[in-house]
Every structure is written in structure tokens, then in C-alpha cells.
Write a protein that holds these residues in place. Structure first.
Motif, PDB file in Angstrom:
ATOM      1  N   ILE A 142     -32.657 -36.962  58.324  1.00 56.76           N
ATOM      2  CA  ILE A 142     -31.623 -36.757  59.340  1.00 56.76           C
ATOM      3  C   ILE A 142     -30.730 -37.993  59.449  1.00 56.76           C
ATOM      4  CG2 ILE A 142     -31.230 -36.435  61.811  1.00 56.76           C
ATOM      5  CD1 ILE A 142     -33.720 -34.623  61.802  1.00 56.76           C
ATOM      6  N   VAL A 143     -31.327 -39.183  59.369  1.00 58.41           N
ATOM      7  CA  VAL A 143     -30.512 -40.406  59.445  1.00 58.41           C
ATOM      8  C   VAL A 143     -29.501 -40.448  58.299  1.00 58.41           C
ATOM      9  CG1 VAL A 143     -30.593 -42.905  59.109  1.00 58.41           C
ATOM     10  CG2 VAL A 143     -32.138 -41.832  60.744  1.00 58.41           C
ATOM     11  N   THR A 144     -29.988 -40.201  57.075  1.00 57.98           N
ATOM     12  CA  THR A 144     -29.056 -40.245  55.939  1.00 57.98           C
ATOM     13  C   THR A 144     -28.031 -39.114  56.037  1.00 57.98           C
ATOM     14  OG1 THR A 144     -30.755 -39.088  54.686  1.00 57.98           O
ATOM     15  CG2 THR A 144     -30.535 -41.436  54.289  1.00 57.98           C
ATOM     16  N   GLY A 145     -28.486 -37.954  56.510  1.00 59.08           N
ATOM     17  CA  GLY A 145     -27.563 -36.828  56.695  1.00 59.08           C
ATOM     18  C   GLY A 145     -26.484 -37.170  57.702  1.00 59.08           C
ATOM     19  N   LEU A 146     -26.890 -37.850  58.773  1.00 57.37           N
ATOM     20  CA  LEU A 146     -25.904 -38.226  59.798  1.00 57.37           C
ATOM     21  C   LEU A 146     -24.937 -39.280  59.263  1.00 57.37           C
ATOM     22  CD1 LEU A 146     -28.007 -38.270  63.089  1.00 57.37           C
ATOM     23  CD2 LEU A 146     -26.288 -36.607  62.357  1.00 57.37           C
ATOM     24  N   ILE A 147     -25.455 -40.173  58.419  1.00 59.63           N
ATOM     25  CA  ILE A 147     -24.553 -41.162  57.796  1.00 59.63           C
ATOM     26  C   ILE A 147     -23.486 -40.427  56.980  1.00 59.63           C
ATOM     27  CG2 ILE A 147     -24.401 -42.954  56.008  1.00 59.63           C
ATOM     28  CD1 ILE A 147     -27.150 -43.944  56.976  1.00 59.63           C
ATOM     29  N   PHE A 148     -23.947 -39.435  56.216  1.00 61.52           N
ATOM     30  CA  PHE A 148     -23.001 -38.638  55.410  1.00 61.52           C
ATOM     31  C   PHE A 148     -21.969 -37.948  56.302  1.00 61.52           C
ATOM     32  CE2 PHE A 148     -22.529 -34.037  54.322  1.00 61.52           C
ATOM     33  CZ  PHE A 148     -21.490 -34.185  53.442  1.00 61.52           C
ATOM     34  N   VAL A 149     -22.479 -37.270  57.331  1.00 61.88           N
ATOM     35  CA  VAL A 149     -21.577 -36.509  58.207  1.00 61.88           C
ATOM     36  C   VAL A 149     -20.625 -37.451  58.927  1.00 61.88           C
ATOM     37  CG1 VAL A 149     -21.537 -35.223  60.369  1.00 61.88           C
ATOM     38  CG2 VAL A 149     -23.041 -34.500  58.528  1.00 61.88           C
ATOM     39  N   TRP A 150     -21.154 -38.561  59.401  1.00 63.38           N
ATOM     40  CA  TRP A 150     -20.316 -39.505  60.145  1.00 63.38           C
ATOM     41  C   TRP A 150     -19.215 -40.073  59.253  1.00 63.38           C
ATOM     42  CZ3 TRP A 150     -20.143 -44.804  58.903  1.00 63.38           C
ATOM     43  CH2 TRP A 150     -19.303 -45.545  59.716  1.00 63.38           C
ATOM     44  N   MET A 151     -19.630 -40.508  58.041  1.00 61.70           N
ATOM     45  CA  MET A 151     -18.669 -41.142  57.143  1.00 61.70           C
ATOM     46  C   MET A 151     -17.567 -40.151  56.744  1.00 61.70           C
ATOM     47  SD  MET A 151     -19.667 -43.332  53.806  1.00 61.70           S
ATOM     48  CE  MET A 151     -19.386 -42.259  52.440  1.00 61.70           C
ATOM     49  N   PHE A 152     -17.989 -38.952  56.347  1.00 57.10           N
ATOM     50  CA  PHE A 152     -17.000 -37.996  55.844  1.00 57.10           C
ATOM     51  C   PHE A 152     -16.173 -37.393  56.966  1.00 57.10           C
ATOM     52  CE2 PHE A 152     -17.465 -37.118  51.243  1.00 57.10           C
ATOM     53  CZ  PHE A 152     -18.349 -38.142  50.977  1.00 57.10           C
ATOM     54  N   SER A 153     -16.778 -37.177  58.126  1.00 54.63           N
ATOM     55  CA  SER A 153     -15.964 -36.564  59.182  1.00 54.63           C
ATOM     56  C   SER A 153     -15.014 -37.578  59.790  1.00 54.63           C
ATOM     57  CB  SER A 153     -16.853 -35.932  60.263  1.00 54.63           C
ATOM     58  OG  SER A 153     -17.643 -36.919  60.859  1.00 54.63           O
ATOM     59  N   SER A 154     -15.386 -38.882  59.782  1.00 57.91           N
ATOM     60  CA  SER A 154     -14.419 -39.853  60.303  1.00 57.91           C
ATOM     61  C   SER A 154     -13.244 -39.974  59.333  1.00 57.91           C
ATOM     62  CB  SER A 154     -15.081 -41.210  60.536  1.00 57.91           C
ATOM     63  OG  SER A 154     -15.517 -41.757  59.321  1.00 57.91           O
ATOM     64  N   ALA A 155     -13.515 -39.788  58.034  1.00 60.18           N
ATOM     65  CA  ALA A 155     -12.400 -39.762  57.075  1.00 60.18           C
ATOM     66  C   ALA A 155     -11.587 -38.485  57.257  1.00 60.18           C
ATOM     67  CB  ALA A 155     -12.920 -39.855  55.647  1.00 60.18           C
ATOM     68  N   ALA A 156     -12.297 -37.370  57.507  1.00 55.55           N
ATOM     69  CA  ALA A 156     -11.606 -36.073  57.642  1.00 55.55           C
ATOM     70  C   ALA A 156     -10.734 -36.049  58.894  1.00 55.55           C
ATOM     71  CB  ALA A 156     -12.630 -34.945  57.693  1.00 55.55           C
TER      72      ALA A 156
END
Lengths: 156, 288
Positions: free
Chosen positions: B55-69
Motif C-alpha cells: 500500500i505504501v508503494t502503491g500510494l507513492i505511485f498514485v501520489w506521484m502520478f496524480s500530482s503530475a496529472a
């Protein structure tokens, strides 16, 4: 290392992340990238078009300039000719005017001479009579000798 | 760790055991303190460490990509947006070269798999003892940081993909078409239908197994090598020889980590690409 309920929880988490990605991450980024691609493509096309137009404008301007130069040269030539003509005609006029003035002066002089001759003629007649009186010692009757006197005046 | 100077056996056991929460055989709920206890809990238990890191790594992915999006514009992209777009472009190219049908889920699915699996694998490059020792000092008995060395994690993703494969197979070909594919290939002769069915069923089931077990196997083996190097060069005293040992161990770990970078990236990519391939097959009406 046995399979447990972790399997189910992870599946739910996985599908949630996929759903989130498909809904909130992929579409806006893909749209932005596509938009930029078309923007760059149209920008490049516009730049090319502008280049083409610039070249066209340059060659047009050159042609225009050459034409203008030619015209200027023609106008200059015309002006020069016209100036020469004007000088020529002015010279002619001046010459004619001079001739005319000379003619007028000449005729005036002639008149003056004639007038002087007339007056001299009258005076010569008187002087002749007076001289004759002195020679003859008596007066000459003007009326009597008018014929002679006139003839004399005409001879002078 | 179990004791001050664990034996090789204890060390290995410790590193290969998940932090499991579940019901003990005596009826009480709690964490398992050994692999055997975790085993005794049966199916209804949770590997807390795997889930946490997933979940931590998944959230890193979601956070990074959605802040770019969120900040995505068609204008000049910034650093993060550039990086994210590079990955998106890569996944998009890969997807389009394999998958030729209309489905807006495939590319985001591949992206999620690729980046998330990569991040989970990346935890493998954290030196093997750091986080487990930190956890031990905080009173947590076991801590496996690489979620992809847990077959539960890899198989659940593989099975989720499998569900999608079956869903799209039935959606695109109908339930009849899907079943016909199972018994109609590879021999279109009526009396061979049972054999076809067995063959195709094996092929079908091989798909999630190959997906999940390949990733698990690769990551588990990689992690094992890190642990073995750590074991091989472990010292229990201080002296010149020990310093040399530690330096040698560090060098070995570094060399294997440098090689492992390729493995973790490749495994993440393979998982994503195979997912696309399987789903493309599911969409194709004339499969072989």
C-alpha cells in the motif's frame, strides 16, 4: 509462505489502484500530451508557412524595388530632357525678344533722325534766307520766294 | 531477531517469515511469532508487512502520478511531469504495439502494474537488514519489506488480471464463444473436444500462474541472494579480518544490487507486457 486472506485484500487494493489510475491519472496526462503534440505540430507548420511567406515577401519586395528604381531613372531622364527643352526655348525667346527690341530701337532712331531732319530743314531754310539777305542786302520776300525755299528745303 | 547472535537457520527463517496477523488455534487474535504459528492460522490471516509495503508503494505511485496529472498542461512540462510523461509514453507505445482493440482500461492497468510492481521490487535494494532491524527495535518481530517476495501479493495481482481476462473473453465473444474456444482448439474435430478442453484449460490456468509465480520466483530468489551474501560475510567479532569481511560483503551486495536493478525493472515490465498480451488475446475473436 502459505496463501492467506492477504490475497483478497491485495486484490481489492490492486483493483482500486487500477481504477484510480484509469480515472484520475491516465486521461488527464494523455490528453495533455496529445494536446502538446498537436500544438507543437501546428507550431512547426506555422513556422514553415511563415518562412515561406517571408521568402515570398522578400522576392516581392525586391521586384518592387527594381521597378521603383527603373521608374525613378525614367522620371529623371524625362526631367532632364524637359529641362534641356526649357533652356532651349528660353534661349530662343530671349533671342527673339532681343531681335524685337533691337528692331524697335532702330525704328525709333530712324524716327528721331527724320524728326531732326524735318526741324533742320526748317531751320536751314531760315538760315539760307538770312544768309541770302546778307548777301543781297535786302530782305527776301518769303512769300515771293517760297517756291525756291521749299525746293531747297526738300533738297536738304 | 530471535537472539543476540542468531544462527544461520534462525537468521534465514526470520528474513523469510512474514508478519502475520490472524486467529491462533486457541481462538485468540494476534500476530504470529514464528512461521509455524502463521501456518497454523490457516487462510484467514493477513501478512501485515506485505500489505503495508504494497500500500505504501502503491500510494507513492498514485501520489506521484496524480500530482503530475493534476498539474498536467499542454504547455512546457516541468521536471516531474516530464518524468511521468516519459513513463506514460513508454507504456502507451507498448500497449498500442500489442493491443489493437478499443479498451481504455488496458493502458492504465499496464501503467499501474509496471510502476507499482517496480516500486515494490525496488524495496529489494534497501539493504536486507535495515528495515527488519529497525522493526525489531520497535518491537515488531518480523518484517519482510519486499511485497513481491510474498506469493499472496503477486498471485492476487495475477488472479485479478485472470478475472479481467475471463471477463473480457466473455464480453467480446459471448459465453458460447469463450467456451467454444476452450474445446474447439487446437483440433476442430468433435471426438477430440475433451482433449482440446484439457489442453486449453491448462493454457488458461497457466496464464495467472506464469504471471504471479514468475514475479514471485524472481524476487524471492533475488532477495534470497541478498540474505545469503549477508550471511556469508557476517561477523561476530571485531578485528582486521572482520573489517575485510565486511568490506567484501558490502562489495558483493553492491554488485548483486547493481545486477538486480535490471531484474526488478525487467520483471515489472514483463508482468505489464504479459498482462497486455493476455488481455489482447481475450479480445481477439479468432484466437489460436
Amino acid at each position: 509462505m502459505n496463501l492467506t486472506a492477504t490475497l483478497l485484500i491485495q486484490s481489492v487494493v490492486f483493483l482500486y489502484f487500477v481504477w484510480f489510475c484509469a480515472k484520475y491519472i491516465w486521461p488527464p496526462l494523455r490528453t495533455a500530451m496529445r494536446e502538446r503534440q498537436t500544438a507543437i505540430a501546428s507550431g512547426l507548420a506555422a513556422a514553415e508557412e511563415a518562412d515561406k511567406r517571408l521568402a515570398q515577401a522578400k522576392s516581392g519586395a525586391e521586384a518592387e524595388l527594381a521597378k521603383a528604381k527603373e521608374e525613378a531613372a525614367a522620371i529623371l531622364e524625362q526631367a532632364r530632357q524637359r529641362a534641356a527643352q526649357m533652356v532651349e526655348s528660353a534661349k530662343n525667346e530671349a533671342r527673339e525678344e532681343g531681335e524685337r527690341l533691337k528692331e524697335a530701337a532702330r525704328s525709333e532712331i530712324q524716327q528721331e533722325i527724320n524728326r531732326a531732319k524735318e526741324s533742320l530743314r526748317g531751320q536751314v531754310a531760315v538760315l539760307a534766307v538770312r544768309g541770302a539777305e546778307k548777301v543781297l542786302g535786302e530782305s527776301v520776300d518769303a512769300t515771293k520766294h517760297a517756291q525756291i525755299l521749299n525746293r531747297l528745303a526738300a533738297e536738304l | 531477531m530471535a537472539s543476540e547472535n542468531p544462527t544461520t537457520q534462525e537468521y534465514l527463517q526470520h528474513h523469510l517469515t512474514n508478519l502475520t496477523y490472524g486467529q491462533h488455534p486457541d481462538g485468540s487474535w494476534g500476530f504470529a511469532h514464528s512461521a509455524a504459528e502463521a501456518q497454523a492460522m490457516g487462510f484467514w490471516s493477513v501478512n501485515v508487512d506485505s500489505m503495508f509495503w504494497a500500500i505504501v508503494t502503491g500510494l507513492i505511485f498514485v501520489w506521484m502520478f496524480s500530482s503530475a496529472a493534476k498539474k498536467a498542461t499542454a504547455g512546457v512540462p516541468g521536471g516531474l511531469q516530464n518524468f511521468v510523461e516519459m513513463i506514460i509514453d513508454f507504456i502507451d507505445d507498448t500497449t498500442q504495439s500489442i493491443f489493437h482493440h478499443k479498451n481504455d482500461l488496458i493502458a492504465p492497468l499496464a501503467l499501474t502494474i509496471f510502476v507499482w510492481v517496480f516500486l515494490m521490487n525496488l524495496m529489494d535494494l534497501v539493504p536486507v537488514d535495515w528495515i527488519p532491524m529497525l522493526a525489531t527495535s520497535l518491537g515488531i518481530s518480523h518484517m519482510k519489506v519486499v511485497a513481491t517476495t510474498d506469493p499472496n501479493i503477486t498471485m492476487s495481482m495475477a488472479l485479478s488480471v485472470f478475472v479481467l481476462i475471463i471477463y473480457y473473453s466473455i464480453k467480446c465473444k459471448g459465453i458460447g464463444g469463450f467456451l467454444k474456444e476452450l474445446y474447439g482448439h487446437p483440433f476442430p474435430v468433435v471426438f477430440l473436444y475433451p482433449i482440446n478442453f484439457v489442453l486449453e484449460l491448462v493454457t488458461l490456468i497457466a496464464k495467472p500462474l506464469s504471471l504471479g509465480l514468475r514475479l514471485f520466483g524472481n524476487m524471492y530468489a533475488g532477495e534470497m541472494i541478498f540474505i545469503l551474501i549477508a550471511l556469508m560475510f557476517s561477523v561476530h567479532a571485531f578485528g582486521f579480518g572482520e573489517v575485510l569481511m565486511v568490506a567484501g560483503g558490502g562489495l558483493m551486495q553492491f554488485v548483486w544490487a547493481a545486477f538486480h536493478v535490471i531484474v526488478i525493472t525487467l520483471q515489472a515490465f514483463v508482468f505489464a507486457v504479459l498482462t497486455i498480451v493476455y488481455l489482447a488475446q481475450a479480445h481477439e475473436a479468432e484466437a489460436h
